[in-house]
Scaffold this motif. Structure first.
Motif, PDB file in Angstrom:
ATOM      1  N   VAL A   1      11.244  91.943  22.269  1.00  0.00           N
ATOM      2  CA  VAL A   1      11.979  91.566  23.481  1.00  0.00           C
ATOM      3  C   VAL A   1      12.656  92.792  24.095  1.00  0.00           C
ATOM      4  O   VAL A   1      12.659  92.970  25.319  1.00  0.00           O
ATOM      5  CB  VAL A   1      13.014  90.464  23.171  1.00  0.00           C
ATOM      6  CG1 VAL A   1      13.879  90.184  24.394  1.00  0.00           C
ATOM      7  CG2 VAL A   1      12.315  89.190  22.729  1.00  0.00           C
TER       8      VAL A   1
ATOM      9  N   THR B   1      10.037  94.812  25.737  1.00  0.00           N
ATOM     10  CA  THR B   1       9.600  94.097  26.935  1.00  0.00           C
ATOM     11  C   THR B   1      10.581  94.318  28.082  1.00  0.00           C
ATOM     12  O   THR B   1      10.177  94.510  29.226  1.00  0.00           O
ATOM     13  CB  THR B   1       9.473  92.590  26.640  1.00  0.00           C
ATOM     14  OG1 THR B   1       8.478  92.399  25.626  1.00  0.00           O
ATOM     15  CG2 THR B   1       9.073  91.824  27.890  1.00  0.00           C
ATOM     16  N   GLY B   2      11.870  94.296  27.763  1.00  0.00           N
ATOM     17  CA  GLY B   2      12.878  94.566  28.790  1.00  0.00           C
ATOM     18  C   GLY B   2      12.730  95.960  29.375  1.00  0.00           C
ATOM     19  O   GLY B   2      12.854  96.155  30.591  1.00  0.00           O
TER      20      GLY B   2
ATOM     21  N   ALA C   1       9.654  95.881  31.595  1.00  0.00           N
ATOM     22  CA  ALA C   1       9.915  95.074  32.785  1.00  0.00           C
ATOM     23  C   ALA C   1      10.814  95.817  33.761  1.00  0.00           C
ATOM     24  O   ALA C   1      10.637  95.720  34.981  1.00  0.00           O
ATOM     25  CB  ALA C   1      10.547  93.747  32.385  1.00  0.00           C
TER      26      ALA C   1
ATOM     27  N   ALA D   1       8.035  92.641  37.442  1.00  0.00           N
ATOM     28  CA  ALA D   1       8.629  92.641  36.105  1.00  0.00           C
ATOM     29  C   ALA D   1       8.389  91.335  35.360  1.00  0.00           C
ATOM     30  O   ALA D   1       8.074  91.330  34.164  1.00  0.00           O
ATOM     31  CB  ALA D   1      10.130  92.912  36.213  1.00  0.00           C
ATOM     32  N   SER D   2       8.543  90.210  36.057  1.00  0.00           N
ATOM     33  CA  SER D   2       8.460  88.906  35.385  1.00  0.00           C
ATOM     34  C   SER D   2       7.079  88.621  34.822  1.00  0.00           C
ATOM     35  O   SER D   2       6.936  87.798  33.914  1.00  0.00           O
ATOM     36  CB  SER D   2       8.853  87.789  36.357  1.00  0.00           C
ATOM     37  OG  SER D   2      10.222  87.878  36.674  1.00  0.00           O
TER      38      SER D   2
ATOM     39  N   SER E   1       7.615  90.127  31.304  1.00  0.00           N
ATOM     40  CA  SER E   1       8.657  89.544  30.453  1.00  0.00           C
ATOM     41  C   SER E   1       8.529  88.036  30.275  1.00  0.00           C
ATOM     42  O   SER E   1       8.722  87.523  29.162  1.00  0.00           O
ATOM     43  CB  SER E   1      10.043  89.886  31.028  1.00  0.00           C
ATOM     44  OG  SER E   1      10.129  89.547  32.398  1.00  0.00           O
TER      45      SER E   1
ATOM     46  N   LEU F   1       8.292  85.832  26.619  1.00  0.00           N
ATOM     47  CA  LEU F   1       9.301  84.857  26.185  1.00  0.00           C
ATOM     48  C   LEU F   1       8.664  83.509  25.873  1.00  0.00           C
ATOM     49  O   LEU F   1       9.038  82.842  24.908  1.00  0.00           O
ATOM     50  CB  LEU F   1      10.377  84.700  27.258  1.00  0.00           C
ATOM     51  CG  LEU F   1      11.186  85.958  27.603  1.00  0.00           C
ATOM     52  CD1 LEU F   1      12.328  85.615  28.542  1.00  0.00           C
ATOM     53  CD2 LEU F   1      11.704  86.644  26.347  1.00  0.00           C
TER      54      LEU F   1
ATOM     55  N   ASN G   1      15.068  85.068  31.341  1.00  0.00           N
ATOM     56  CA  ASN G   1      14.419  86.217  31.954  1.00  0.00           C
ATOM     57  C   ASN G   1      15.193  86.703  33.180  1.00  0.00           C
ATOM     58  O   ASN G   1      15.423  87.901  33.358  1.00  0.00           O
ATOM     59  CB  ASN G   1      12.995  85.834  32.346  1.00  0.00           C
ATOM     60  CG  ASN G   1      12.236  86.973  32.975  1.00  0.00           C
ATOM     61  OD1 ASN G   1      12.015  88.003  32.344  1.00  0.00           O
ATOM     62  ND2 ASN G   1      11.840  86.815  34.237  1.00  0.00           N
TER      63      ASN G   1
ATOM     64  N   LEU H   1      17.034  90.465  33.438  1.00  0.00           N
ATOM     65  CA  LEU H   1      16.542  91.497  34.354  1.00  0.00           C
ATOM     66  C   LEU H   1      17.602  91.976  35.342  1.00  0.00           C
ATOM     67  O   LEU H   1      17.353  92.910  36.102  1.00  0.00           O
ATOM     68  CB  LEU H   1      15.328  90.968  35.126  1.00  0.00           C
ATOM     69  CG  LEU H   1      14.065  90.726  34.292  1.00  0.00           C
ATOM     70  CD1 LEU H   1      12.917  90.273  35.183  1.00  0.00           C
ATOM     71  CD2 LEU H   1      13.669  91.981  33.516  1.00  0.00           C
TER      72      LEU H   1
ATOM     73  N   LEU I   1      16.815  91.663  26.520  1.00  0.00           N
ATOM     74  CA  LEU I   1      16.115  92.026  27.754  1.00  0.00           C
ATOM     75  C   LEU I   1      16.979  92.918  28.624  1.00  0.00           C
ATOM     76  O   LEU I   1      16.507  93.896  29.212  1.00  0.00           O
ATOM     77  CB  LEU I   1      15.743  90.769  28.542  1.00  0.00           C
ATOM     78  CG  LEU I   1      14.432  90.054  28.231  1.00  0.00           C
ATOM     79  CD1 LEU I   1      14.289  88.847  29.134  1.00  0.00           C
ATOM     80  CD2 LEU I   1      13.233  90.987  28.391  1.00  0.00           C
TER      81      LEU I   1
ATOM     82  N   SER J   1      16.003  96.510  29.997  1.00  0.00           N
ATOM     83  CA  SER J   1      15.720  96.609  31.428  1.00  0.00           C
ATOM     84  C   SER J   1      16.663  97.565  32.143  1.00  0.00           C
ATOM     85  O   SER J   1      16.294  98.157  33.165  1.00  0.00           O
ATOM     86  CB  SER J   1      15.780  95.224  32.082  1.00  0.00           C
ATOM     87  OG  SER J   1      17.103  94.728  32.161  1.00  0.00           O
TER      88      SER J   1
END
Length: 256
Positions: free
Chosen positions: A9, A12-13, A16, A26-27, A30, A34, A48, A52, A217, A221
């Motif tokens: 995670v 991933t952040g 993203a 970005a979504s 991410s 999730l 999410n 972000l 996240l 991010s």
């Protein structure tokens, strides 16, 4: 959440955040992660969105020169995306899941087309104005009512779902103004941040986010958003334009 899942995670952040400040998708990185970790779609979307927000803050800091250069347009973007994000969050919570799933991929593909042909559209508009009025079209450093409307609708979409919202904002500002693409990219990042903040505030009150997921996240991010802005500022216009188109096409394919 296990240790490896937490690391995933966090990473991933970071990714993203970079995507948010460059091509605005970005979504699409991410959100699927999730869901794959077992979060229900609405909980994943809420977590999410909250996660972000720092990515947007980092991106806006990285684009601070471009945002200042935009002047009053930046203030308009903040206002319309705040309103749009509020409406979009209300739609997400009030409508049955998947209401717009069928049309979203087509909408993203259409905006990709607009981003790709934007220089030709701009030249056509100028030539048509000169032919009709016998004078050159003044440089558009403000948002017309039509551009403001479409920016607001993009903000609504961003608050509701968000995947590809950055691509849509690039298309709206690229066609509706004569701002340089690096400035458009900064405004796109600003719009995503504002929409996430407003929608996130709504979700905190009425929804049930997974706070540990959102926090991981957010940490990733924040760094990714700033790094992405540093990259985005240096991209040549043509590279940036076609990177946005490619990202939008990938987004549409995944959503199909």
């Amino acid at each position: 959440m296990s240790g490896p899942e937490a690391v995933l995670v966090l990473a991933t952040g970071l990714g993203a955040g970079v995507l948010s400040s460059t091509v605005g998708v970005a979504s699409l990185l991410s959100f699927p992660v999730l869901v794959a970790l077992g979060l229900p779609p609405v909980v994943a979307n809420v977590s999410n969105t909250l996660g972000l927000i720092p990515g947007g803050l980092g991106g806006v800091v990285g684009y601070r020169r471009e945002v200042r250069e935009a002047g009053r347009i930046a203030l308009v973007i903040v206002a319309v995306c705040a309103l749009g994000g509020l409406i979009g969050a209300a739609l997400l919570l009030g409508l049955p899941p998947g209401v717009f799933e069928a049309i979203v991929p087509f909408l993203i593909l259409f905006t990709c087309l607009l981003v790709g042909v934007q220089p030709r559209i701009a030249r056509w508009l100028r030539a048509r104005h000169e032919q009709m009025h016998g004078e050159q079209l003044a440089e558009r450093r403000h948002m017309s009512p039509a551009t403001t409307l479409f920016a607001t609708l993009t903000g609504v979409y961003g608050g509701y779902f968000g995947a590809g919202a950055g691509v849509m904002m690039v298309a709206v500002l690229g066609i509706g103004t004569d701002l340089e693409l690096r400035v458009v990219n900064g405004l796109k990042t600003l719009s995503l941040m504002v929409g996430n903040i407003v929608a996130g505030l709504v979700f905190v009150v009425v929804a049930d986010p997974r706070w540990e997921v959102a926090a991981l996240l957010a940490a990733g991010s924040l760094v990714g958003g700033y790094v992405g802005a540093r990259i985005g500022r240096k991209l040549p216009d043509a590279v940036f334009r076609w990177a946005v188109v490619a990202a939008g096409v990938v987004a549409a394919v995944l959503l199909f």
